[in-house]
Write an enzyme that holds these catalytic residues in place. Structure first.
Site, PDB file in Angstrom:
ATOM      1  N   GLU A   1       9.253   0.829  10.992  1.00 13.16           N
ATOM      2  CA  GLU A   1      10.296   1.845  10.751  1.00 13.16           C
ATOM      3  C   GLU A   1       9.604   3.196  10.883  1.00 13.16           C
ATOM      4  O   GLU A   1       8.825   3.581  10.012  1.00 13.16           O
ATOM      5  CB  GLU A   1      10.881   1.699   9.338  1.00 13.16           C
TER       6      GLU A   1
ATOM      7  N   GLU B   1       9.377  15.905  15.299  1.00 16.57           N
ATOM      8  CA  GLU B   1       9.866  15.756  13.934  1.00 16.57           C
ATOM      9  C   GLU B   1       9.200  16.838  13.072  1.00 16.57           C
ATOM     10  O   GLU B   1       7.979  16.839  12.920  1.00 16.57           O
ATOM     11  CB  GLU B   1       9.431  14.362  13.461  1.00 16.57           C
TER      12      GLU B   1
ATOM     13  N   CYS C   1      13.362  10.451   7.569  1.00 20.51           N
ATOM     14  CA  CYS C   1      13.170   9.961   8.944  1.00 20.51           C
ATOM     15  C   CYS C   1      14.450  10.089   9.763  1.00 20.51           C
ATOM     16  O   CYS C   1      14.411  10.352  10.957  1.00 20.51           O
ATOM     17  CB  CYS C   1      12.712   8.512   8.912  1.00 20.51           C
TER      18      CYS C   1
ATOM     19  N   LYS D   1       0.871  -1.185   0.000  1.00 21.66           N
ATOM     20  CA  LYS D   1       0.000   0.000   0.000  1.00 21.66           C
ATOM     21  C   LYS D   1       0.898   1.222   0.000  1.00 21.66           C
ATOM     22  O   LYS D   1       1.486   1.570   1.008  1.00 21.66           O
ATOM     23  CB  LYS D   1      -0.870  -0.031   1.268  1.00 21.66           C
TER      24      LYS D   1
HETATM   25  P1  NAD Z   1       1.957   8.040   7.910  1.00 25.50           P
HETATM   26  O1  NAD Z   1       2.137   7.139   9.077  1.00 25.50           O
HETATM   27  O2  NAD Z   1       0.918   9.074   7.967  1.00 25.50           O
HETATM   28  O3  NAD Z   1       1.621   7.172   6.609  1.00 25.50           O
HETATM   29  C1  NAD Z   1       2.442   6.091   6.220  1.00 25.50           C
HETATM   30  C2  NAD Z   1       1.595   5.092   5.459  1.00 25.50           C
HETATM   31  O4  NAD Z   1       0.637   4.540   6.357  1.00 25.50           O
HETATM   32  C3  NAD Z   1       0.808   5.691   4.307  1.00 25.50           C
HETATM   33  O5  NAD Z   1       0.790   4.769   3.245  1.00 25.50           O
HETATM   34  C4  NAD Z   1      -0.586   5.860   4.905  1.00 25.50           C
HETATM   35  O6  NAD Z   1      -1.623   5.848   3.947  1.00 25.50           O
HETATM   36  C5  NAD Z   1      -0.672   4.653   5.801  1.00 25.50           C
HETATM   37  N1  NAD Z   1      -1.626   4.774   6.907  1.00 25.50           N
HETATM   38  C6  NAD Z   1      -2.202   5.881   7.419  1.00 25.50           C
HETATM   39  N2  NAD Z   1      -3.018   5.562   8.444  1.00 25.50           N
HETATM   40  C7  NAD Z   1      -2.937   4.223   8.591  1.00 25.50           C
HETATM   41  C8  NAD Z   1      -3.524   3.290   9.498  1.00 25.50           C
HETATM   42  N3  NAD Z   1      -4.342   3.693  10.455  1.00 25.50           N
HETATM   43  N4  NAD Z   1      -3.176   1.991   9.387  1.00 25.50           N
HETATM   44  C9  NAD Z   1      -2.324   1.571   8.440  1.00 25.50           C
HETATM   45  N5  NAD Z   1      -1.766   2.393   7.540  1.00 25.50           N
HETATM   46  C10 NAD Z   1      -2.056   3.711   7.613  1.00 25.50           C
HETATM   47  O7  NAD Z   1       3.394   8.632   7.610  1.00 25.50           O
HETATM   48  P2  NAD Z   1       3.799   9.627   6.442  1.00 25.50           P
HETATM   49  O8  NAD Z   1       3.369  10.990   6.833  1.00 25.50           O
HETATM   50  O9  NAD Z   1       3.368   9.094   5.121  1.00 25.50           O
HETATM   51  O10 NAD Z   1       5.391   9.489   6.458  1.00 25.50           O
HETATM   52  C11 NAD Z   1       6.183  10.246   7.263  1.00 25.50           C
HETATM   53  C12 NAD Z   1       6.651   9.440   8.444  1.00 25.50           C
HETATM   54  O11 NAD Z   1       7.340   8.258   8.012  1.00 25.50           O
HETATM   55  C13 NAD Z   1       7.636  10.212   9.268  1.00 25.50           C
HETATM   56  O12 NAD Z   1       7.322  10.088  10.631  1.00 25.50           O
HETATM   57  C14 NAD Z   1       8.964   9.512   8.955  1.00 25.50           C
HETATM   58  O13 NAD Z   1       9.920   9.653   9.958  1.00 25.50           O
HETATM   59  C15 NAD Z   1       8.549   8.110   8.753  1.00 25.50           C
HETATM   60  N6  NAD Z   1       9.562   7.350   7.999  1.00 25.50           N
HETATM   61  C16 NAD Z   1      10.335   6.429   8.654  1.00 25.50           C
HETATM   62  C17 NAD Z   1      11.324   5.729   7.961  1.00 25.50           C
HETATM   63  C18 NAD Z   1      12.205   4.714   8.652  1.00 25.50           C
HETATM   64  O14 NAD Z   1      12.852   3.938   7.955  1.00 25.50           O
HETATM   65  N7  NAD Z   1      12.243   4.700   9.976  1.00 25.50           N
HETATM   66  C19 NAD Z   1      11.513   5.959   6.590  1.00 25.50           C
HETATM   67  C20 NAD Z   1      10.710   6.909   5.965  1.00 25.50           C
HETATM   68  C21 NAD Z   1       9.737   7.599   6.684  1.00 25.50           C
END
Ligand code: NAD
Length: 502
Positions: free
Chosen positions: A280, A411, A314, A206
């Site tokens: 992650e 963040e 991240c 997804k």
């Molecule tokens: P997010 O958690 O809002 O969304 C991530 C994904 O989860 C999207 O595909 C979203 O549609 C989906 N999602 C949203 N609600 C959900 C739910 N209730 N259940 C399951 N899936 C759901 O994050 P974002 O804003 O897209 O990304 C930014 C975040 O990702 C930042 O906090 C960043 O630090 C983190 N990140 C971490 C890493 C790592 O390797 N640690 C790498 C990249 C990004």
């Protein structure tokens, strides 16, 4: 209708390239990448080897954040769509993928790696259009890294017995549910798809709602590589589809990259089930610069640590800890360096700072920046003119930051650095560890022994010494505390996709 050329952005009042009279900034001629991205007007989900519409018939727009231009419409994922995708992945697992010899499986993964390399420029343009990141980053980092992960894990497919510990035989788990964010759309997908397939699993992915296009292009690439139908499935949509996938009882493993908040929700929803999960999540990395550091390199490390990918990283070095005696010099040099950074059209090969991925993310950055100012910190921003249209935020940093301020704890996920000071190595360590996250950190010093001492005491999954944001497919990456658990990359990134015989 197929778009054959990336559209030029609307008229701008400068893309950061124009130098003011007396400025030290170099004048650059515009150099736009012109490779066509071939975006279709609409896309369905990729299920069972075919593009199919959403069960609800709904679609949503994906736009170019640098211009606001509509790029395509994409199927809105429903729980029924997730059901269909999981069923297709299960069928493909039993029928094709599990019975396949490991060497044949490796050949498929190699083929995908090669196809990504061969179509690298087109994928880079597509990623830049959908995400807003500078073309030089999608071209030189995202796409080559994605392909490198497929190459690396292809090599593991027929050597899985060496991935296990204690003589236990490893085998695949079954169907993987993978959810990825928008900051490195193709690369985050590759981090999950490559090890999952190499280990013999099938997968339902997804992608994030604002950046679905490179994952859908990857689906086309897999179909062209004759990957058996259902081995890779993609359901586009928002958190509704994500939550349905994470909660689905037909999957055997969850791999999630995204925010700590959603990671926690997924963990809560699966509490009590024995399904393995890797998370992650977010970070607030300390980048520590000692007075004896080679400052020319350190300044470049600070810049790439926070401004790479507009700070949508991240592991960004978003908290700079500077030894007090060099604080003023670092601030002066950083101020000067910001003036050389070119902000604007992401497709221009000279651009350093592209677009913020969405209006929602831009609003979040502005809200946190306003909180920093309200709490008494001082904001310094590059003075280059921002494009008139699209989502942009200037490369910036805060001085006068206290450890309790929101900009030091939360963040920001944008091109905004918070600068704090320290006097001794132990104070730097204490301040660096004073966070709920633990994803990455950086140490800059001329003394190897000091590097090792400090790195050993930092509570972070990755510590870079005299460099920052360096990745390799063979090197594990991941965090602890609220940055999540599990690793991606390397042997450690393969193991979560394997089950060991008792
Ligand atoms: P997010 O958690 O809002 O969304 C991530 C994904 O989860 C999207 O595909 C979203 O549609 C989906 N999602 C949203 N609600 C959900 C739910 N209730 N259940 C399951 N899936 C759901 O994050 P974002 O804003 O897209 O990304 C930014 C975040 O990702 C930042 O906090 C960043 O630090 C983190 N990140 C971490 C890493 C790592 O390797 N640690 C790498 C990249 C990004």
């Amino acid at each position: 209708m197929i778009k054959s050329e990336p559209a030029a952005p609307a008229a701008r009042n400068g893309n950061g390239n124009a130098a003011k009279p007396g400025s030290k900034r170099l004048q650059y001629a515009t150099s736009r990448e012109s490779t066509p991205a071939n975006i279709a007007e609409s896309y369905g989900h990729f299920i069972g080897g075919k593009f199919v519409p959403s069960s609800g018939g709904e679609t949503f727009a994906t736009t170019n954040p640098a211009t606001g231009e509509l790029l395509s419409r994409v199927a809105t994922g429903t729980p029924e769509d997730v059901d269909r995708a999981v069923a297709a992945a299960r069928k493909a697992y039993d029928k094709y993928w599990k019975p396949l010899s490991p060497a044949r499986r490796a050949a498929y993964v190699y083929r995908i790696a090669r196809a990504i390399s061969e179509r690298a420029r087109e994928l880079a343009v597509l990623e830049t259009l959908d995400n807003g990141k500078p073309i030089k980053e999608s071209r030189d980092f995202d796409v080559p890294m994605a392909s490198a992960h497929f190459f690396y894990y292809a090599g593991w497919a027929d050597k899985l017995e060496y991935a296990a510990r204690g003589g236990r035989l490893p085998h695949s788990r079954g169907v993987v549910g993978a959810i990825v964010p928008w900051n490195f759309p193709l690369l985050m997908a590759a981090w999950k798809i490559a090890p999952a397939l190499a280990a013999g699993n099938t997968i339902v992915l997804k992608p994030a709602e604002t950046t679905p296009l490179s994952a859908l292009r990857l689906a086309e690439i897999c179909a062209e590589a004759d990957l058996p139908p259902g081995v890779l499935n993609i359901v586009t949509g928002d958190g509704v589809a994500g939550a349905a996938l994470a909660a689905h009882t037909g999957i055997d493993k969850i791999a999630f990259t995204g925010s700590t908040e959603v990671g926690k929700a997924i963990q809560r929803s699966r509490a009590g089930s024995r399904i393995p999960i890797t998370l992650e999540l977010g970070g607030k990395a300390a980048n520590i610069v000692f007075a004896d550091a080679p400052l020319d390199s350190a300044i470049e490390g600070i810049v790439s640590g926070i401004y790479f990918n507009q700070g949508h990283v991240c592991c960004a070095g978003s908290r700079l800890l500077v030894q007090e005696s060099i604080h003023d010099e670092v601030v002066a040099r950083l101020t000067e360096r910001l003036e050389t950074m070119r902000i604007g059209d992401p497709l221009d090969k000279n651009t350093d700072i592209g677009a913020i991925n969405s209006q929602a993310q831009l609003d979040r950055i502005k809200e946190l920046v306003a909180s920093g100012i309200a709490e008494g910190a001082t904001l310094h921003s590059q003075t280059a003119a921002l494009p008139e249209n699209g989502c942009f935020f200037p490369a910036s940093f805060f001085t006068g930051v206290g450890p309790g301020m929101r900009i030091a704890r939360e963040e920001i996920f944008g091109p905004v650095l918070s600068i704090l000071t320290f006097r001794t190595a132990d104070e730097a360590i204490e301040k660096a560890n004073n966070t709920r996250y633990g994803l990455s950190a950086g140490v800059w010093t001329d003394k190897g022994s000091k590097s090792m001492y400090v790195a050993g005491k930092l509570k972070a999954g990755v510590v870079w010494c005299s460099t920052f944001n360096k990745f390799d497919p063979s090197s594990p990456f991941g965090g602890y505390r609220e940055s999540g658990f599990g690793r991606e990359g390397g042997l450690e990134g393969l193991r979560p996709y394997l089950e060991l015989d008792p």
